[in-house]
Every structure is written in C-alpha cells, then in structure tokens.
Design a protein around this motif. Sequence first.
Motif, short mmCIF file in Angstrom:
data_model
loop_
_atom_site.label_atom_id
_atom_site.label_comp_id
_atom_site.label_asym_id
_atom_site.label_seq_id
_atom_site.Cartn_x
_atom_site.Cartn_y
_atom_site.Cartn_z
N ALA A 224 5.68 -7.05 4.43
CA ALA A 224 6.87 -6.53 3.75
C ALA A 224 6.69 -6.55 2.23
O ALA A 224 7.00 -5.57 1.55
CB ALA A 224 8.09 -7.35 4.16
N SER A 225 6.18 -7.66 1.71
CA SER A 225 6.05 -7.79 0.26
C SER A 225 4.92 -6.94 -0.31
O SER A 225 4.95 -6.58 -1.49
CB SER A 225 5.81 -9.27 -0.11
OG SER A 225 6.88 -10.07 0.30
N ALA A 226 3.92 -6.61 0.50
CA ALA A 226 2.82 -5.76 0.04
C ALA A 226 3.31 -4.38 -0.38
O ALA A 226 2.65 -3.69 -1.17
CB ALA A 226 1.76 -5.64 1.12
N THR A 227 4.47 -4.00 0.12
CA THR A 227 5.07 -2.72 -0.28
C THR A 227 5.33 -2.70 -1.79
O THR A 227 5.15 -1.68 -2.45
CB THR A 227 6.39 -2.51 0.47
OG1 THR A 227 6.16 -2.65 1.88
CG2 THR A 227 6.96 -1.12 0.20
N LEU A 228 5.75 -3.85 -2.34
CA LEU A 228 6.06 -3.93 -3.76
C LEU A 228 4.81 -3.92 -4.63
O LEU A 228 4.90 -3.68 -5.83
CB LEU A 228 6.87 -5.20 -4.04
CG LEU A 228 8.20 -5.33 -3.30
CD1 LEU A 228 8.82 -6.69 -3.57
CD2 LEU A 228 9.16 -4.22 -3.73
N ALA A 229 3.65 -4.20 -4.02
CA ALA A 229 2.40 -4.25 -4.79
C ALA A 229 2.04 -2.89 -5.37
O ALA A 229 1.23 -2.80 -6.30
CB ALA A 229 1.26 -4.76 -3.91
N THR A 230 2.64 -1.83 -4.85
CA THR A 230 2.42 -0.50 -5.41
C THR A 230 2.81 -0.45 -6.88
O THR A 230 2.22 0.29 -7.67
CB THR A 230 3.23 0.54 -4.61
OG1 THR A 230 2.77 0.53 -3.25
CG2 THR A 230 3.05 1.94 -5.18
N TYR A 231 3.81 -1.25 -7.25
CA TYR A 231 4.28 -1.27 -8.64
C TYR A 231 3.17 -1.61 -9.62
O TYR A 231 3.20 -1.19 -10.78
CB TYR A 231 5.40 -2.31 -8.78
CG TYR A 231 6.79 -1.73 -8.80
CD1 TYR A 231 7.14 -0.70 -9.67
CD2 TYR A 231 7.77 -2.23 -7.95
CE1 TYR A 231 8.42 -0.19 -9.69
CE2 TYR A 231 9.06 -1.71 -7.96
CZ TYR A 231 9.38 -0.69 -8.84
OH TYR A 231 10.65 -0.18 -8.85
N ILE A 232 2.19 -2.40 -9.16
CA ILE A 232 1.12 -2.81 -10.08
C ILE A 232 -0.22 -2.17 -9.68
O ILE A 232 -1.28 -2.70 -9.99
CB ILE A 232 1.00 -4.33 -10.16
CG1 ILE A 232 0.74 -4.95 -8.78
CG2 ILE A 232 2.23 -4.94 -10.78
CD1 ILE A 232 0.46 -6.44 -8.85
N GLY A 233 -0.15 -1.06 -8.97
CA GLY A 233 -1.34 -0.28 -8.71
C GLY A 233 -2.23 -0.77 -7.60
O GLY A 233 -3.43 -0.47 -7.60
N ALA A 234 -1.66 -1.48 -6.62
CA ALA A 234 -2.48 -2.01 -5.53
C ALA A 234 -2.54 -1.08 -4.33
O ALA A 234 -3.24 -1.37 -3.36
CB ALA A 234 -1.96 -3.38 -5.09
N GLY A 235 -1.82 0.02 -4.35
CA GLY A 235 -1.86 0.98 -3.24
C GLY A 235 -1.05 0.52 -2.05
O GLY A 235 -0.20 -0.36 -2.15
N GLY A 236 -1.33 1.11 -0.89
CA GLY A 236 -0.61 0.76 0.33
C GLY A 236 0.55 1.70 0.60
O GLY A 236 0.78 2.68 -0.11
N LEU A 237 1.30 1.39 1.66
CA LEU A 237 2.39 2.25 2.09
C LEU A 237 3.55 2.27 1.10
O LEU A 237 4.37 3.19 1.12
CB LEU A 237 2.89 1.80 3.46
CG LEU A 237 1.93 2.10 4.62
CD1 LEU A 237 2.31 1.30 5.86
CD2 LEU A 237 1.93 3.59 4.92
N GLY A 238 3.62 1.29 0.23
CA GLY A 238 4.66 1.31 -0.80
C GLY A 238 4.54 2.53 -1.70
O GLY A 238 5.53 2.97 -2.29
N THR A 239 3.32 3.09 -1.80
CA THR A 239 3.11 4.29 -2.62
C THR A 239 4.00 5.42 -2.13
O THR A 239 4.62 6.14 -2.93
CB THR A 239 1.63 4.73 -2.54
OG1 THR A 239 0.80 3.63 -2.90
CG2 THR A 239 1.37 5.91 -3.46
N LEU A 240 4.08 5.59 -0.81
CA LEU A 240 4.93 6.65 -0.26
C LEU A 240 6.40 6.42 -0.61
O LEU A 240 7.12 7.36 -0.95
CB LEU A 240 4.76 6.71 1.26
CG LEU A 240 3.45 7.29 1.79
CD1 LEU A 240 3.35 7.10 3.30
CD2 LEU A 240 3.35 8.77 1.43
N ILE A 241 6.82 5.17 -0.50
CA ILE A 241 8.23 4.86 -0.77
C ILE A 241 8.57 5.16 -2.23
O ILE A 241 9.60 5.80 -2.52
CB ILE A 241 8.52 3.38 -0.44
CG1 ILE A 241 8.34 3.14 1.06
CG2 ILE A 241 9.94 3.00 -0.88
CD1 ILE A 241 8.45 1.69 1.47
N PHE A 242 7.72 4.75 -3.15
CA PHE A 242 8.02 4.95 -4.57
C PHE A 242 7.84 6.42 -4.99
O PHE A 242 8.53 6.88 -5.89
CB PHE A 242 7.18 4.01 -5.41
CG PHE A 242 7.56 2.57 -5.24
CD1 PHE A 242 8.84 2.13 -5.56
CD2 PHE A 242 6.67 1.65 -4.72
CE1 PHE A 242 9.21 0.82 -5.38
CE2 PHE A 242 7.02 0.33 -4.53
CZ PHE A 242 8.31 -0.10 -4.86
#
Length: 228
Positions: A164-182
């Motif tokens: 769940a928290s890895a989604t927020l890692a997109t904010y600092i350029g770590a990629g993952g499914l959070g990229t789609l959300i943002f």
Amino acid sequence: MITAFFISGGILLLAQIIHYFQTDSGQYWQYVGQHILMSASTLVIAMVIALPLGYLGSRVKPVASFCTAFAQVLRIIPSLALLFLLIPFIGTGVVPALIALVALALPPLMINTILGFNEVSPTYKEVGLALGMDRRQLRRQIEIPLAMPYILNGIKLALVEIIASATLATYIGAGGLGTLIFIGLGLYDMSYVVIGGVSVALISLLAMLGFDFLIRRVQRNGQDKYSI
C-alpha cells in the motif's frame, strides 16, 4: 436522470480502461513489475533486520523494550512524511523509497517475532531438554516452528503495509503502480486512478490470502506435531 448519468459515466470509464490495456498493456505490466520488485526487496531487507532483533528481544528485555518503543515511534509517522524527510539527505529515487518502506515494515515484523517466541510454552522446552536436545536443537525443532504462525502473521502485515505504501513512492521517483494513480490525478482521468488503485488492492488481497493459507497450514502442522 441521475441513474442514467452514472450508468453512462461507468460505461465511459470502462471503455477508457479497456482502451488503456489495448494500447499500453506493456507499460502497465512494467509498473506492476516495479511495484512487486520494490515490495519484495523491501520485505527481504526488513526481515533480515527485524527477525534477528525480534528473536533477541524475546530473550533480552531491554532489546524488547527498545523494539516496542521504536515500533511505536514509526507507527505515528505518516508514510508520505517519512518519504519526504529522507529527500534532503539521500535525494529521490528507489533508495530513499526502500529505506522509508523498510522502516514502515519493521514494527509488525519485530513485534510479532517477539510475541511468537514468547508464546512458546515452557512445557515443550522441558520435553525437548528431557529428550537431550541442546539449545540449537530446541530453537530449530521447537521454538521456531511454534513461533512461525506469529512470524508469518507479522510478515503478512508488513507486506500489506509495504504494497500500500509503495504507491506513495511514486512521489519521489521510485516508479510502481502509484505512477498510474498520480498520472490520473494530474490529468483528471479516473481510468488511470481506477487501474492503479484496483491493481494495488488486488496485489494486497492476493498476498494476504496467500499468507492466511500458509499460516493455517503451519498451525495445523504444529498442532499435529506438538500435541501433548
């Protein structure tokens, strides 16, 4: 009128989702791979740190007190705040995301490991000693198997937290499914948000169900093997 509006909106959203998978399925699976790799790497690192500390905490009270206090401090720090706190020191990218996620995964791993070893009945240890087992044999053949359901539950809780928290890692350029959300939030395109959010929820659910099944199997085996 309102019902028709929601139905038409749902149909349009479904059409956009289908179109995305028809045109960008490769990109989607790349995000899924990044998310799973980051989550798995975080879990392994956190286990290497937390499991020995948890076992030591079950033997040494000051270590247990430190682990409990450390876990309480980490639990009150929001995931996003922890990510941003690391930026001035180590920049952006995968490394700060891993550090922040590892910190978030440590509390359930440490606490459940301590609890698991503390819950092993002294009766089993006495039986093992009567059979001539040494400390290493007791640990390997009695303590670890009986503590395993608690340890696995800690791993399950940590993994769900990581995913769940890895989604927020997109904010600092770590990629993952959070990229789609943002991306979806930035473009006001709910299809991206739905794809990313549902994918994260499904991965979390599969991980939780898999560990629940494994925990039940371990508990049954323990009951059969160590029934007195």
